[in-house]
Design a protein around this motif. Structure first.
Motif, mmCIF file in Angstrom:
data_model
loop_
_atom_site.group_PDB
_atom_site.id
_atom_site.type_symbol
_atom_site.label_atom_id
_atom_site.label_comp_id
_atom_site.label_asym_id
_atom_site.label_seq_id
_atom_site.Cartn_x
_atom_site.Cartn_y
_atom_site.Cartn_z
ATOM 1 N N LYS A 1 -6.021 0.814 4.240
ATOM 2 C CA LYS A 1 -5.597 1.798 2.983
ATOM 3 C C LYS A 1 -5.134 3.034 3.330
ATOM 4 C CE LYS A 1 -7.616 3.960 -1.083
ATOM 5 N NZ LYS A 1 -8.921 4.048 -1.649
ATOM 6 N N GLN A 2 -3.978 3.336 3.128
ATOM 7 C CA GLN A 2 -3.198 4.418 3.373
ATOM 8 C C GLN A 2 -2.652 5.020 2.043
ATOM 9 O OE1 GLN A 2 -2.490 6.003 6.142
ATOM 10 N NE2 GLN A 2 -3.167 4.263 7.591
ATOM 11 N N GLY A 3 -3.567 5.919 1.583
ATOM 12 C CA GLY A 3 -3.361 6.508 -0.072
ATOM 13 C C GLY A 3 -3.713 5.435 -0.925
ATOM 14 N N GLU A 4 -2.517 4.878 -1.684
ATOM 15 C CA GLU A 4 -2.848 4.198 -2.612
ATOM 16 C C GLU A 4 -2.129 2.680 -2.321
ATOM 17 O OE1 GLU A 4 -4.315 4.396 -5.375
ATOM 18 O OE2 GLU A 4 -4.565 6.565 -4.799
ATOM 19 N N VAL A 5 -1.744 2.591 -0.833
ATOM 20 C CA VAL A 5 -1.217 1.195 -0.347
ATOM 21 C C VAL A 5 -2.106 0.756 0.350
ATOM 22 C CG1 VAL A 5 0.787 0.492 0.918
ATOM 23 C CG2 VAL A 5 1.350 2.437 -0.552
ATOM 24 N N HIS A 6 -2.125 -0.699 0.391
ATOM 25 C CA HIS A 6 -2.841 -1.277 1.249
ATOM 26 C C HIS A 6 -2.214 -2.399 2.172
ATOM 27 C CE1 HIS A 6 -6.076 -0.021 -1.617
ATOM 28 N NE2 HIS A 6 -6.871 -0.537 -0.763
ATOM 29 N N GLN A 7 -2.206 -2.301 3.411
ATOM 30 C CA GLN A 7 -1.431 -3.045 4.374
ATOM 31 C C GLN A 7 -2.311 -4.031 5.000
ATOM 32 O OE1 GLN A 7 0.031 0.104 6.832
ATOM 33 N NE2 GLN A 7 1.553 0.891 5.409
ATOM 34 N N LEU A 8 -1.614 -5.221 5.080
ATOM 35 C CA LEU A 8 -2.385 -6.355 5.607
ATOM 36 C C LEU A 8 -2.062 -6.253 7.058
ATOM 37 C CD1 LEU A 8 -4.376 -8.770 4.827
ATOM 38 C CD2 LEU A 8 -1.923 -10.280 4.815
ATOM 39 N N VAL A 9 -2.983 -6.283 8.158
ATOM 40 C CA VAL A 9 -2.612 -6.304 9.470
ATOM 41 C C VAL A 9 -3.572 -7.335 10.197
ATOM 42 C CG1 VAL A 9 -2.318 -3.931 9.352
ATOM 43 C CG2 VAL A 9 -4.698 -4.622 9.930
ATOM 44 N N ASP A 10 -3.133 -7.516 11.332
ATOM 45 C CA ASP A 10 -3.855 -8.514 12.335
ATOM 46 C C ASP A 10 -4.656 -7.571 13.423
ATOM 47 O OD1 ASP A 10 -2.023 -7.492 14.182
ATOM 48 O OD2 ASP A 10 -1.675 -9.565 14.993
ATOM 49 N N ILE B 1 -10.071 -1.036 5.605
ATOM 50 C CA ILE B 1 -10.213 0.135 6.768
ATOM 51 C C ILE B 1 -9.516 1.484 6.003
ATOM 52 C CG2 ILE B 1 -9.609 0.971 9.025
ATOM 53 C CD1 ILE B 1 -9.103 -1.767 9.956
ATOM 54 N N ASP B 2 -10.169 2.322 5.662
ATOM 55 C CA ASP B 2 -9.868 3.351 5.129
ATOM 56 C C ASP B 2 -9.163 4.578 5.855
ATOM 57 O OD1 ASP B 2 -9.141 5.390 3.110
ATOM 58 O OD2 ASP B 2 -10.973 5.390 2.250
ATOM 59 N N GLY B 3 -7.955 4.708 5.972
ATOM 60 C CA GLY B 3 -7.144 5.551 6.739
ATOM 61 C C GLY B 3 -6.898 6.842 6.429
ATOM 62 N N GLY B 4 -7.490 6.838 4.930
ATOM 63 C CA GLY B 4 -7.507 8.228 4.279
ATOM 64 C C GLY B 4 -5.913 8.706 3.921
ATOM 65 N N ASN B 5 -5.557 9.687 3.764
ATOM 66 C CA ASN B 5 -4.167 10.136 3.421
ATOM 67 C C ASN B 5 -3.394 10.380 4.883
ATOM 68 O OD1 ASN B 5 -4.711 10.129 0.615
ATOM 69 N ND2 ASN B 5 -5.070 12.271 1.001
ATOM 70 N N GLY B 6 -3.934 9.965 5.787
ATOM 71 C CA GLY B 6 -3.235 10.277 7.253
ATOM 72 C C GLY B 6 -3.257 9.008 7.863
ATOM 73 N N THR B 7 -2.861 9.081 9.249
ATOM 74 C CA THR B 7 -2.869 8.071 10.131
ATOM 75 C C THR B 7 -4.159 7.887 11.098
ATOM 76 O OG1 THR B 7 -0.404 7.975 10.194
ATOM 77 C CG2 THR B 7 -1.618 6.712 11.963
ATOM 78 N N LEU B 8 -4.928 6.663 11.077
ATOM 79 C CA LEU B 8 -6.087 6.435 11.651
ATOM 80 C C LEU B 8 -5.733 6.537 13.369
ATOM 81 C CD1 LEU B 8 -8.873 5.875 11.045
ATOM 82 C CD2 LEU B 8 -8.369 3.616 11.515
ATOM 83 N N PRO B 9 -6.617 7.229 14.096
ATOM 84 C CA PRO B 9 -6.240 7.337 15.485
ATOM 85 C C PRO B 9 -5.935 5.846 15.986
ATOM 86 C CG PRO B 9 -7.772 9.248 15.033
ATOM 87 C CD PRO B 9 -7.557 8.039 13.805
ATOM 88 N N LYS B 10 -5.114 5.694 17.089
ATOM 89 C CA LYS B 10 -4.733 4.383 17.543
ATOM 90 C C LYS B 10 -6.078 4.015 18.236
ATOM 91 C CE LYS B 10 -1.600 2.047 20.718
ATOM 92 N NZ LYS B 10 -0.581 2.339 21.422
#
Length: 287
Positions: A164-173, A193-202
């Motif tokens: 979850k990035q803001g209002e967008v949900h991305q499907l990841v492997d 996985i809630d990444g909030g409004n930023g980018t989750l640390p790698k």
């Protein structure tokens, strides 16, 4: 009457049998301008008693064998050349297997440049290069089906979470590769996985997806979310609110088996389990 012949002349006469003259050819005598006689021996015929031996059978067989191998090599090279370059074996049909995230038509469209190319000239590398823009494809194998069909077997990446990035949900492997966006995350039975409004640390992201990638499909489908305060503190949430304390990424296969067994154990209605702690998989704790 004196002879007018030159010096060294001998009149021909009867020869005694067995003499050298009887067995050897006569010499040819010629004279030069100054009267000097020159004797030149004529070639002697080959003796009649020279023996000729037949070619050994082993050598003859070896010669025949080498000639046969040479002919077969030439024929084989010709057949291969025809097979490699013949338009008879040109690709006209592409069959696709193994797609779920993608459609067979998407694969065929990407492989359109191969149409008309002879099957023997097409490798897995050629197909992989053409499918590289399709991130959902993890690997691919091909098989030629003469005279004109190319069979393509696709292994797709397996989605393990929705980020979850803001209002967008991305499907990841599990490698963090973005496979697609979805407007209806509730319809996909994967943890968020809630990444909030930023980018989750790698490092945190890889710790979480590494854990999710080790879980069986039935357990993965029961998760609602996944998070990590650090790489050693990964936590999962089940859809009914139970928490799974996972810990770090070590022994993830063992942890997955232990968790699966714990979730299958009969529930006690009086003392329902709220926490499954598999951070030490050889000594799991429920509370």
């Amino acid at each position: 009457m004196p002879s007018s012949r030159g010096p060294g002349y001998r009149a021909a006469g009867p020869r005694a049998p067995g003499t050298r003259e009887d067995s050897a050819p006569e010499d040819v005598i010629s004279a030069t301008k100054d009267g000097t006689a020159i004797r030149a021996a004529t070639p002697r015929p080959a003796p009649d008693n020279v023996l000729s031996f037949p070619e050994p059978k082993a050598k003859r067989r070896q010669r025949i064998l080498l000639a046969t191998i040479g002919i077969l090599a030439v024929l084989t090279a010709g057949i291969l050349a025809i097979a490699v370059y013949s338009p008879v074996l040109a690709v006209r049909t592409v069959t696709v297997e193994g797609t779920k995230l993608l459609t067979a038509d998407q694969i065929r469209t990407a492989l359109a440049p191969l149409e008309g190319k002879p099957l023997p000239q097409i490798s897995d590398g050629d197909v992989t290069a053409l499918l590289q823009p399709l991130v959902q494809v993890k690997s691919v194998s091909t098989q030629a089906r003469p005279p004109s069909t190319l069979q393509v077997r696709v292994t797709e990446r397996v989605p393990v979470a929705l980020v979850k990035q803001g209002e967008v949900h991305q499907l990841v492997d599990e490698d963090g590769v973005k496979l697609s966006d979805t407007a209806d995350p509730a319809a996909i039975p994967l943890p968020v996985i809630d990444g909030g409004n930023g980018t989750l640390p790698k490092d945190l992201f890889q710790a979480i997806t590494g854990v999710l990638g080790a879980l069986p499909a039935d357990v993965l489908g029961r998760l609602s979310s996944a998070s990590a305060k650090s790489v050693d503190a990964v936590e999962l949430k089940l859809v009914d609110g139970q928490t799974i304390v996972w810990g770090n990424a070590g022994e993830k296969e063992l942890k997955a088996r232990v968790l699966e067994a714990l979730l299958k154990a009969p529930a006690d209605p009086k003392n329902p389990v709220r926490v499954y702690d598999v951070s030490a998989p050889r000594h799991p704790v429920t509370r």
